[in-house]
Design an enzyme around this catalytic site. Structure first.
Site, PDB file in Angstrom:
ATOM      1  N   PRO A   1     -31.325 -14.144   9.111  1.00 42.01           N
ATOM      2  CA  PRO A   1     -31.226 -12.830  10.108  1.00 42.01           C
ATOM      3  C   PRO A   1     -29.783 -13.053  11.212  1.00 42.01           C
ATOM      4  O   PRO A   1     -29.009 -12.035  11.938  1.00 42.01           O
ATOM      5  CB  PRO A   1     -32.256 -14.130  11.410  1.00 42.01           C
ATOM      6  CG  PRO A   1     -32.173 -15.516  10.805  1.00 42.01           C
ATOM      7  CD  PRO A   1     -31.843 -15.468   9.283  1.00 42.01           C
TER       8      PRO A   1
ATOM      9  N   TYR B   1     -33.446 -40.094  12.125  1.00 48.87           N
ATOM     10  CA  TYR B   1     -34.188 -39.949  10.735  1.00 48.87           C
ATOM     11  C   TYR B   1     -35.033 -40.019  11.263  1.00 48.87           C
ATOM     12  O   TYR B   1     -36.262 -39.546  11.092  1.00 48.87           O
ATOM     13  CB  TYR B   1     -33.736 -40.222   9.631  1.00 48.87           C
ATOM     14  CG  TYR B   1     -31.943 -39.467   9.262  1.00 48.87           C
ATOM     15  CD1 TYR B   1     -32.301 -38.701   8.103  1.00 48.87           C
ATOM     16  CD2 TYR B   1     -30.574 -39.463   9.949  1.00 48.87           C
ATOM     17  CE1 TYR B   1     -30.946 -38.303   8.013  1.00 48.87           C
ATOM     18  CE2 TYR B   1     -29.359 -39.471   9.161  1.00 48.87           C
ATOM     19  CZ  TYR B   1     -29.616 -37.963   7.877  1.00 48.87           C
ATOM     20  OH  TYR B   1     -28.581 -37.582   7.815  1.00 48.87           O
TER      21      TYR B   1
ATOM     22  N   HIS C   1     -29.832 -32.630  -1.538  1.00 49.94           N
ATOM     23  CA  HIS C   1     -29.151 -33.535  -0.449  1.00 49.94           C
ATOM     24  C   HIS C   1     -30.614 -35.059  -0.372  1.00 49.94           C
ATOM     25  O   HIS C   1     -30.765 -35.077   0.872  1.00 49.94           O
ATOM     26  CB  HIS C   1     -28.609 -32.844   0.524  1.00 49.94           C
ATOM     27  CG  HIS C   1     -28.348 -31.903   0.956  1.00 49.94           C
ATOM     28  ND1 HIS C   1     -27.473 -30.616   1.429  1.00 49.94           N
ATOM     29  CD2 HIS C   1     -26.596 -31.577  -0.241  1.00 49.94           C
ATOM     30  CE1 HIS C   1     -26.180 -30.063   1.308  1.00 49.94           C
ATOM     31  NE2 HIS C   1     -26.288 -30.545   0.546  1.00 49.94           N
TER      32      HIS C   1
HETATM   33  C1  BJW Z   1     -33.023 -18.800   9.131  1.00 44.93           C
HETATM   34  C2  BJW Z   1     -34.018 -18.895   9.733  1.00 44.93           C
HETATM   35  C3  BJW Z   1     -35.255 -17.268   9.190  1.00 44.93           C
HETATM   36  C4  BJW Z   1     -32.119 -19.186  10.967  1.00 44.93           C
HETATM   37  N1  BJW Z   1     -35.075 -17.030   8.596  1.00 44.93           N
HETATM   38  N2  BJW Z   1     -32.402 -17.946   7.113  1.00 44.93           N
HETATM   39  C5  BJW Z   1     -14.918 -28.419  -0.015  1.00 44.93           C
HETATM   40  C6  BJW Z   1     -13.609 -27.908   0.650  1.00 44.93           C
HETATM   41  C7  BJW Z   1     -14.803 -28.336   2.214  1.00 44.93           C
HETATM   42  C8  BJW Z   1     -15.216 -29.344   2.304  1.00 44.93           C
HETATM   43  C9  BJW Z   1     -15.653 -30.357   1.192  1.00 44.93           C
HETATM   44  C10 BJW Z   1     -16.021 -29.424   0.505  1.00 44.93           C
HETATM   45  N3  BJW Z   1     -15.722 -30.130  -0.635  1.00 44.93           N
HETATM   46  C11 BJW Z   1     -16.986 -31.167   0.308  1.00 44.93           C
HETATM   47  C12 BJW Z   1     -16.692 -31.229   1.374  1.00 44.93           C
HETATM   48  C13 BJW Z   1     -16.275 -32.188   1.606  1.00 44.93           C
HETATM   49  C14 BJW Z   1     -18.641 -31.886   2.952  1.00 44.93           C
HETATM   50  C15 BJW Z   1     -18.610 -30.695   3.155  1.00 44.93           C
HETATM   51  O1  BJW Z   1     -18.315 -29.450   2.951  1.00 44.93           O
HETATM   52  N4  BJW Z   1     -17.951 -30.442   4.872  1.00 44.93           N
HETATM   53  C16 BJW Z   1     -17.932 -29.350   5.447  1.00 44.93           C
HETATM   54  C17 BJW Z   1     -18.161 -29.084   6.603  1.00 44.93           C
HETATM   55  C18 BJW Z   1     -16.757 -28.412   4.813  1.00 44.93           C
HETATM   56  N5  BJW Z   1     -19.257 -31.825   2.154  1.00 44.93           N
HETATM   57  C19 BJW Z   1     -19.900 -32.682   1.377  1.00 44.93           C
HETATM   58  O2  BJW Z   1     -19.186 -34.204   1.884  1.00 44.93           O
HETATM   59  C20 BJW Z   1     -20.333 -33.000  -0.208  1.00 44.93           C
HETATM   60  N6  BJW Z   1     -20.239 -33.731  -0.900  1.00 44.93           N
HETATM   61  C21 BJW Z   1     -19.009 -34.324  -1.835  1.00 44.93           C
HETATM   62  O3  BJW Z   1     -18.943 -32.614  -1.865  1.00 44.93           O
HETATM   63  O4  BJW Z   1     -19.582 -35.057  -2.741  1.00 44.93           O
HETATM   64  C22 BJW Z   1     -17.878 -35.217  -2.833  1.00 44.93           C
HETATM   65  C23 BJW Z   1     -17.392 -35.839  -2.406  1.00 44.93           C
HETATM   66  C24 BJW Z   1     -17.361 -37.099  -2.305  1.00 44.93           C
HETATM   67  C25 BJW Z   1     -16.095 -37.706  -1.303  1.00 44.93           C
HETATM   68  C26 BJW Z   1     -15.124 -36.958  -1.012  1.00 44.93           C
HETATM   69  C27 BJW Z   1     -15.125 -35.891  -0.442  1.00 44.93           C
HETATM   70  C28 BJW Z   1     -16.165 -34.805  -1.216  1.00 44.93           C
HETATM   71  C29 BJW Z   1     -22.321 -33.410   1.049  1.00 44.93           C
HETATM   72  C30 BJW Z   1     -22.392 -32.997   1.848  1.00 44.93           C
HETATM   73  C31 BJW Z   1     -23.458 -33.500   1.892  1.00 44.93           C
HETATM   74  C32 BJW Z   1     -24.336 -32.342   3.441  1.00 44.93           C
HETATM   75  N7  BJW Z   1     -25.420 -33.528   3.867  1.00 44.93           N
HETATM   76  C33 BJW Z   1     -26.627 -31.960   4.617  1.00 44.93           C
HETATM   77  C34 BJW Z   1     -27.237 -33.613   6.001  1.00 44.93           C
HETATM   78  C35 BJW Z   1     -28.474 -33.453   4.446  1.00 44.93           C
HETATM   79  C36 BJW Z   1     -29.698 -35.117   5.071  1.00 44.93           C
HETATM   80  C37 BJW Z   1     -30.285 -34.403   6.755  1.00 44.93           C
HETATM   81  O5  BJW Z   1     -30.538 -33.282   6.707  1.00 44.93           O
HETATM   82  O6  BJW Z   1     -30.173 -35.561   7.452  1.00 44.93           O
HETATM   83  O7  BJW Z   1     -26.646 -31.934   4.457  1.00 44.93           O
HETATM   84  S1  BJW Z   1     -25.089 -31.592   6.398  1.00 44.93           S
HETATM   85  C38 BJW Z   1     -25.926 -30.327   6.434  1.00 44.93           C
HETATM   86  O8  BJW Z   1     -25.511 -29.391   6.143  1.00 44.93           O
HETATM   87  C39 BJW Z   1     -26.920 -30.750   5.891  1.00 44.93           C
HETATM   88  C40 BJW Z   1     -28.237 -28.990   4.778  1.00 44.93           C
HETATM   89  O9  BJW Z   1     -28.405 -29.148   3.902  1.00 44.93           O
HETATM   90  C41 BJW Z   1     -26.464 -28.599   4.639  1.00 44.93           C
HETATM   91  C42 BJW Z   1     -26.017 -26.777   4.904  1.00 44.93           C
HETATM   92  O10 BJW Z   1     -26.831 -26.839   6.095  1.00 44.93           O
HETATM   93  P1  BJW Z   1     -27.745 -25.422   5.865  1.00 44.93           P
HETATM   94  O11 BJW Z   1     -29.091 -25.683   5.252  1.00 44.93           O
HETATM   95  O12 BJW Z   1     -27.033 -23.790   5.909  1.00 44.93           O
HETATM   96  O13 BJW Z   1     -27.998 -25.294   7.731  1.00 44.93           O
HETATM   97  P2  BJW Z   1     -27.392 -23.992   8.483  1.00 44.93           P
HETATM   98  O14 BJW Z   1     -27.817 -25.399   9.602  1.00 44.93           O
HETATM   99  O15 BJW Z   1     -26.379 -24.802   8.641  1.00 44.93           O
HETATM  100  O16 BJW Z   1     -27.751 -22.935   8.472  1.00 44.93           O
HETATM  101  C43 BJW Z   1     -29.628 -22.364   9.072  1.00 44.93           C
HETATM  102  C44 BJW Z   1     -29.061 -21.021   8.186  1.00 44.93           C
HETATM  103  O17 BJW Z   1     -30.529 -20.164   8.404  1.00 44.93           O
HETATM  104  C45 BJW Z   1     -28.043 -20.011   9.641  1.00 44.93           C
HETATM  105  O18 BJW Z   1     -27.606 -19.005   8.820  1.00 44.93           O
HETATM  106  C46 BJW Z   1     -29.297 -19.359  10.387  1.00 44.93           C
HETATM  107  O19 BJW Z   1     -28.503 -18.138  10.821  1.00 44.93           O
HETATM  108  C47 BJW Z   1     -30.421 -18.983   9.683  1.00 44.93           C
HETATM  109  N8  BJW Z   1     -31.728 -19.222  10.095  1.00 44.93           N
HETATM  110  N9  BJW Z   1     -33.436 -19.089  10.826  1.00 44.93           N
HETATM  111  C48 BJW Z   1     -33.539 -17.428   7.100  1.00 44.93           C
HETATM  112  N10 BJW Z   1     -35.990 -17.999  10.118  1.00 44.93           N
END
Ligand code: BJW
Length: 271
Positions: free
Chosen positions: A237, A82, A134
């Protein structure tokens, strides 16, 4: 590249017709929710969450570092990751995509940015109504939330030896951690419920730069479409998980596409 030209790279291309369609939806909207992910900050130089990690971090999976379990197991490792990311974020500026989103506020009655990003670049670009789902990487808190969630701690007020990092909470002695939401943790109180309520009443949800795989953020467009009446516009993209339910998919980098959409909104407002 201005409006009237076409973004095109390899087999990706966005026609003026699609840009105009998106602009028409936005120009007619009373309330717009902009849901953003890491992709919107990519052109500022912030790697996306699922980009391959580089250098020292190449052997780690971000999904395994962004958990309370990882921090308990190896607080120094997670702290260092971090710190590296915070330093990177401190050194970057918003890009034309962030600015175009901020400028939408001058053109449309109500715009709310709901971001999964922790980099603070939307506010820096001038967006005034921003929900950070987040958290924020520039803030720190007590790991044990000893004074309630979140127990925010000003890092500048602490003294600690680098070898003893992470620093300790001045109230209870637990480790200090970044004020971000890790997997398995709840989102900040009220943040998701406000975002959900806004999505259900929005006329348009503009989705930018998210893979659409992390819940509950990824469910917002579905709420907006199924429980509300919103039209969905997606800018990425790559085809992401949300693209199949979107009304307009603008394939390309948001720093190029969004200024074109803004120019097309202006052209409609002048006509
Ligand atoms: C471009 C580009 C350009 C490239 N222009 N675009 C239901 C089903 C299954 C699982 C779950 C569920 N509900 C909850 C869960 C569990 C979990 C989850 O979702 N897991 C999945 C992996 C399935 N969720 C959680 O745990 C959440 N909490 C929760 O639900 O609480 C209730 C609970 C409590 C107790 C038990 C269970 C549930 C919390 C989620 C927290 C996510 N945290 C992170 C880290 C934050 C801190 C840090 O930054 O380090 O957040 S993980 C990470 O992913 C980060 C991001 O905000 C998040 C989303 O990612 P994002 O932004 O979409 O990025 P990428 O890299 O995935 O994608 C980038 C995109 O950009 C791509 O599409 C590219 O193509 C595009 N791109 N260049 C425009 N120039």
């Amino acid at each position: 590249m201005g409006f009237g030209e076409r973004y095109s790279e390899g087999d990706m291309s966005v026609s003026d017709v699609e840009i105009r369609k998106a602009a028409g939806l936005l120009a007619a909207a009373n309330h717009v929710v902009v849901l953003t992910g890491a992709g919107v900050s990519k052109e500022s130089g912030v790697p996306t969450f699922r980009d391959a990690m580089e250098g020292l971090w190449a052997n780690f999976n971000p999904e395994e570092l962004a958990t309370p379990q990882a921090f308990r197991r190896n607080p120094q490792l997670v702290w260092d990751w971090y710190e590296m990311r915070r330093q990177k974020v401190d050194a970057v500026q918003p890009n034309p995509g962030h600015y175009a989103i901020a400028r939408l506020e001058d053109r449309l009655p109500h715009v709310t940015v709901v971001t999964q990003n922790v980099d603070g670049l939307h506010r820096m670009a001038g967006s005034t109504d921003v929900i950070e789902l987040h958290g924020n990487i520039r803030q720190h808190k007590c790991f044990d939330a000893c004074q309630g969630e979140p127990t925010l701690i000003d890092l500048g007020s602490l003294r600690w030896a680098h070898a003893d990092r992470p620093p300790r909470c001045p109230h209870c002695g637990a480790h200090v951690r970044p004020n971000v939401v890790w997997f398995g943790e709840s989102l900040p109180a009220g943040a998701f419920s406000r975002a959900q309520q806004l999505a259900e009443t929005a006329d348009v949800v503009l989705i930018v730069g998210t893979s659409g795989i992390v819940q509950p953020a990824a469910s917002l467009p579905y709420y907006a479409k199924r429980l509300g009446h919103a039209q969905l516009i997606d800018v990425n993209p790559e085809r992401d998980e949300i693209a199949p339910i979107c009304d307009v998919f603008l394939q390309g980098p948001s720093g190029v596409i969004l200024p074109q959409v803004l120019a097309a909104v202006d052209a409609l407002n002048k006509a």
